[in-house]
Design a protein around this motif. Structure first.
Motif, PDB file in Angstrom:
ATOM      1  N   ILE A 104       0.962  -1.220   0.048  1.00 36.36           N
ATOM      2  CA  ILE A 104      -0.137  -0.105  -0.072  1.00 36.36           C
ATOM      3  C   ILE A 104       0.947   1.193   0.192  1.00 36.36           C
ATOM      4  O   ILE A 104       0.422   2.107  -0.741  1.00 36.36           O
ATOM      5  CB  ILE A 104      -0.984   0.025   1.183  1.00 36.36           C
ATOM      6  N   ALA A 105       2.134   1.039   0.924  1.00 39.83           N
ATOM      7  CA  ALA A 105       2.839   2.481   0.925  1.00 39.83           C
ATOM      8  C   ALA A 105       3.547   2.654  -0.474  1.00 39.83           C
ATOM      9  O   ALA A 105       3.505   3.776  -0.836  1.00 39.83           O
ATOM     10  CB  ALA A 105       3.885   2.147   2.177  1.00 39.83           C
ATOM     11  N   VAL A 106       3.731   1.827  -1.105  1.00 36.91           N
ATOM     12  CA  VAL A 106       4.651   1.927  -2.366  1.00 36.91           C
ATOM     13  C   VAL A 106       3.570   2.377  -3.437  1.00 36.91           C
ATOM     14  O   VAL A 106       3.907   3.547  -4.205  1.00 36.91           O
ATOM     15  CB  VAL A 106       5.176   0.491  -2.952  1.00 36.91           C
ATOM     16  N   LEU A 107       2.229   2.017  -3.536  1.00 40.35           N
ATOM     17  CA  LEU A 107       1.427   2.382  -4.393  1.00 40.35           C
ATOM     18  C   LEU A 107       1.099   3.787  -4.090  1.00 40.35           C
ATOM     19  O   LEU A 107       0.797   4.888  -4.875  1.00 40.35           O
ATOM     20  CB  LEU A 107       0.065   1.486  -4.508  1.00 40.35           C
ATOM     21  N   VAL A 108       0.938   4.235  -2.847  1.00 49.89           N
ATOM     22  CA  VAL A 108       0.454   5.485  -2.419  1.00 49.89           C
ATOM     23  C   VAL A 108       1.450   6.479  -2.696  1.00 49.89           C
ATOM     24  O   VAL A 108       1.339   7.756  -3.197  1.00 49.89           O
ATOM     25  CB  VAL A 108       0.157   5.696  -0.765  1.00 49.89           C
ATOM     26  N   MET A 109       2.615   6.088  -2.524  1.00 51.71           N
ATOM     27  CA  MET A 109       4.018   7.040  -2.879  1.00 51.71           C
ATOM     28  C   MET A 109       3.944   7.305  -4.409  1.00 51.71           C
ATOM     29  O   MET A 109       4.130   8.289  -4.843  1.00 51.71           O
ATOM     30  CB  MET A 109       5.221   6.371  -2.495  1.00 51.71           C
ATOM     31  N   ILE A 110       3.715   6.398  -5.198  1.00 55.04           N
ATOM     32  CA  ILE A 110       3.492   6.394  -6.634  1.00 55.04           C
ATOM     33  C   ILE A 110       2.499   7.532  -6.908  1.00 55.04           C
ATOM     34  O   ILE A 110       2.729   8.252  -7.939  1.00 55.04           O
ATOM     35  CB  ILE A 110       3.360   5.207  -7.308  1.00 55.04           C
ATOM     36  N   TYR A 111       1.373   6.953  -6.470  1.00 55.49           N
ATOM     37  CA  TYR A 111       0.170   7.899  -6.625  1.00 55.49           C
ATOM     38  C   TYR A 111       0.327   9.446  -6.109  1.00 55.49           C
ATOM     39  O   TYR A 111      -0.191  10.280  -6.966  1.00 55.49           O
ATOM     40  CB  TYR A 111      -1.112   7.465  -5.849  1.00 55.49           C
ATOM     41  N   SER A 112       1.024   9.578  -5.385  1.00 53.38           N
ATOM     42  CA  SER A 112       1.449  11.210  -4.751  1.00 53.38           C
ATOM     43  C   SER A 112       2.336  11.965  -5.654  1.00 53.38           C
ATOM     44  O   SER A 112       2.291  13.012  -5.811  1.00 53.38           O
ATOM     45  CB  SER A 112       2.184  10.726  -3.266  1.00 53.38           C
ATOM     46  N   HIS A 113       3.272  11.146  -6.460  1.00 51.37           N
ATOM     47  CA  HIS A 113       3.810  11.677  -7.352  1.00 51.37           C
ATOM     48  C   HIS A 113       2.879  12.735  -8.334  1.00 51.37           C
ATOM     49  O   HIS A 113       3.326  13.600  -8.811  1.00 51.37           O
ATOM     50  CB  HIS A 113       4.682  10.934  -8.128  1.00 51.37           C
ATOM     51  N   GLY A 114       1.749  12.139  -8.566  1.00 54.08           N
ATOM     52  CA  GLY A 114       0.871  12.807  -9.714  1.00 54.08           C
ATOM     53  C   GLY A 114       0.095  13.821  -8.767  1.00 54.08           C
ATOM     54  O   GLY A 114      -0.305  14.841  -9.300  1.00 54.08           O
ATOM     55  N   TYR A 115      -0.326  13.590  -7.468  1.00 53.45           N
ATOM     56  CA  TYR A 115      -1.277  14.177  -6.916  1.00 53.45           C
ATOM     57  C   TYR A 115      -0.592  15.336  -6.158  1.00 53.45           C
ATOM     58  O   TYR A 115      -1.340  16.470  -6.044  1.00 53.45           O
ATOM     59  CB  TYR A 115      -2.083  13.514  -5.673  1.00 53.45           C
TER      60      TYR A 115
END
Length: 670
Positions: free
Chosen positions: A103-114
């Motif tokens: 979850i943390a890795v996916l959230v970090m990837i997502y945060s790059h765009g958000y």
């Protein structure tokens, strides 16, 4: 070559090193480091990704039958007192490590765009890495004291992340509220930990359970005292996992960036409380009264969260109260003596709830292009609608999450939630009824969210409605004149990719927990899996599962007619007729108002009274002492003349006075 479990201590250390490097860089060379957005993001993502790979390797080791690994070293010693620290890896820890890092890795990837255009981009990624490291350290902790250390680190990081936009008044207040409420629970946890150490001379989970049982048997610790200590420890999970009445911080935590909502409310902070109760299962299982309290608290929480979610118009807060409700289900399972059922729901819920929160972030990101960055407008579902045509990936994944959390087979939520309801039916039938009704409410409010957001006509261009919402919220848009209205569009790949990845386990991971052959239970506790399979009966499973699906389908149907076909006006049918109930739910059971009146205003009143006592009594005594000293000094100075004749006169007068006194008090005759 050491096995993955032998070097599992690196899992929390790697993201910690990354966070420390970037954090120190921000402190020392702020402007330069803030300009290195991509290098910082790649570095932190790589460190967290390495932890994820190592976590998967640990999970594979444990799945292959490797024994649990525990490495301890003496951290402090004094006489007979020895305090060990270290790490432990077992099946439960391996599952949690893989879950959190994923979850943390996916959230970090997502945060790059958000967070791409946010000025605090680097600081946000640093906080993310530190937060992930703290949660991973908590998972591998071998005893209660070490867990408490990481427990507080998780709380500190949540404070930093919830209040990330500290220049917003709402975010600052939400961070303070989360911090204070969690301190209440953590104070009880600390008292319980110290009390259990006093009773058992150990911080180890199993040794505490065995030692307390022995102490009760020998009579050195009364049963009531042991129960009190268990309940004190439970106060920590009550706050961390947002259980009634310490749940009030979690919905307000929506003031933080949406990726943090996904991380906190899916697999990290709120999961810590459930995880700790599961770790303490050998202790709690000795006290049925404690388990009953946990089950009742869980049942109240799951109903409370669902009932409040029925009336929410803020997309993120609707999901937040949904999280409160699902955490209640997990605690209900713990109280019913089925910790593995609760942990399985924690795993399934982590995937589909993270997907739902990230989906809401995708929606808000798109809405901000149309209505601006004011949260009152960008997050209100009354301004949404029709987004499915413009945002198909977000809509499909959000729909999958809604079906999963509603408990519709074969998606993940059905298997985990149904297992909890089955356990509750066998243990506490009344509490099963609460959970059963809540299942119908869950399906209704989740599809209410979906239909209002993604179906129908888009309502975001309604300026009159925008003005009404702003006036009702008392909000002011400072940069409204500078905002150029854009068009709705799907989010970039960095935001949609995590949604697509999370959709896969949201659909299929529940199949690992089928009650007649649960691979999840077999992995965590083979003996319990054998007993579970032996006690499984289709005649019991089918009626309960059918009833659960039926009430969920009923909730979906009502939402479909009310918010998709628009053939049911629930405002007239229910809200107007039962205005008191509607007001009660809209005002969140008035719990925030009660807390404000009793604790906030009450503590301020108490502080003012203490100040009065300090000013008038304490300061008065000090001032009076000074005046007496000054007065006596002024009076005595006249007796200090320096003349020997005067001193002789005083001595002679004193002698005469003593003679007269003894004469008056002399012994009477015969």
């Amino acid at each position: 070559m050491p096995s993955a479990s032998e070097i599992a201590w690196l899992i929390p250390v790697l993201p910690l090193i990354g966070a420390l490097v970037t954090g120190l860089g921000l402190i020392s060379f702020n402007q330069a480091v803030n300009g290195l957005r991509k290098p910082v993001a790649i570095t932190l993502l790589t460190s967290l990704g390495a932890s994820a790979v190592l976590s998967y390797a640990v999970l594979v080791d444990q799945l292959g039958g490797a024994p649990p690994v525990e490495h301890l070293f003496v951290w402090a010693s004094a006489g007979n007192f020895v305090l060990p620290m270290g790490y432990v890896v077992d099946p439960l820890g391996a599952v949690m490590l893989a879950l959190v890092t994923t979850i943390a890795v996916l959230v970090m990837i997502y945060s790059h765009g958000y967070m791409a255009h946010d000025k605090g981009y680097v600081r946000f990624f640093t906080y993310l890495a530190l937060f992930s490291s703290s949660m991973l350290g908590l998972i591998v902790s071998p005893n209660l004291l070490e867990i408490y250390v990481f427990w507080e680190l998780v709380g500190m990081c949540s404070y930093l992340l919830v209040g990330f936009w500290y220049d917003r008044e709402g975010a600052a207040h939400a961070a303070q509220k989360a911090f204070v409420v969690n301190r209440v629970g953590d104070f009880g946890l600390l008292l319980g930990i110290l009390g259990l150490f006093w009773a058992t001379q150990s911080f180890d989970f199993q040794q505490i359970a065995d030692g307390l049982a022995q102490a009760i048997e020998l009579g050195t610790v009364p049963t009531w005292a042991a129960i009190v200590l268990c309940l004190l420890v439970f106060m920590g999970p009550m706050a961390k996992s947002a259980q009634f009445p310490l749940h009030v911080w979690l919905p307000d935590a929506m003031e933080g960036p949406t990726p943090i909502s996904a991380l906190i409310h899916a697999a990290t902070m709120v999961a810590a409380g459930v995880f700790l109760v599961a770790r303490l299962e050998p202790l709690y299982s000795q006290f049925p009264s404690v388990e009953l309290v946990i089950a009742i608290v869980g049942a109240i929480t799951c109903f409370l969260g669902a009932s409040i979610a029925l009336t929410q118009m803020d997309l993120k807060k609707g999901l937040a109260y949904s999280t409160v409700s699902q955490l209640g289900y997990m605690m209900l399972a713990m109280g019913c003596g089925a910790p593995l059922a609760g942990m399985f729901h924690l795993v399934t819920h982590a995937f589909f709830k993270a997907m739902l929160f990230l989906g809401s972030g995708s929606v808000i990101h798109a809405m901000e292009e149309v209505v601006g960055h004011e949260p009152v407008l960008a997050q209100d579902m009354r301004l949404m609608g029709g987004l499915r045509q413009k945002m198909p990936i977000t809509a499909i994944t959000f729909l999958i999450g809604c079906i999963a959390i509603s408990g519709i087979p074969p998606l993940a939520g059905f298997w985990s939630k149904d297992e909890i309801l089955g356990q509750a039916f066998q243990t506490f039938p009344v509490l099963w009824g609460v959970g059963f009704i809540t299942a119908g409410m869950t399906a209704f409010y989740m599809f209410r969210l979906y239909f209002l957001t993604f179906e129908g006509q888009f309502r975001g261009h309604d300026k009159e409605l925008q003005s009404q919402l702003l006036q009702a919220a008392g909000a002011v848009v400072e940069d409204d004149e500078n905002h150029t209205e854009g068009a709705l569009h799907e989010s970039p790949w960095s935001m949609t990719f995590p949604l697509a990845v999370l959709a896969v386990p949201s659909v299929f991971i529940g199949l690992f927990g089928m009650p007649w052959n649960s691979a999840f239970v077999t992995f965590l506790n083979p003996e319990e899996a054998v007993a579970m399979t032996a006690n499984f009966h289709w005649g019991e499973f089918i009626p309960l599962a059918f009833a659960s699906v039926l009430i969920s389908s009923l909730g979906i149907t009502v939402a479909f007619f009310a918010y998709y076909l628009r053939r049911l006006d629930l405002t007239k049918l229910i809200a107007a007729r039962f205005s008191l109930i509607n007001s009660f739910l809209s005002n969140k059971w008035y719990l925030d108002d009660i807390n404000e009146k009793i604790f906030v205003k009450g503590s301020r009143k108490l502080a003012r009274e203490v100040l009065e006592v300090d000013a008038k009594v304490v300061d008065g005594v000090v001032n009076l002492t000074g005046l007496l000293t000054l007065g006596s000094g002024e009076g005595l100075k006249y007796f200090e003349t320096g003349r020997a004749q005067f001193y002789a006169l005083i001595v002679f007068g004193g002698v005469i006075a003593l003679v007269a006194l003894f004469g008056v008090l002399g012994t009477p005759p015969g």
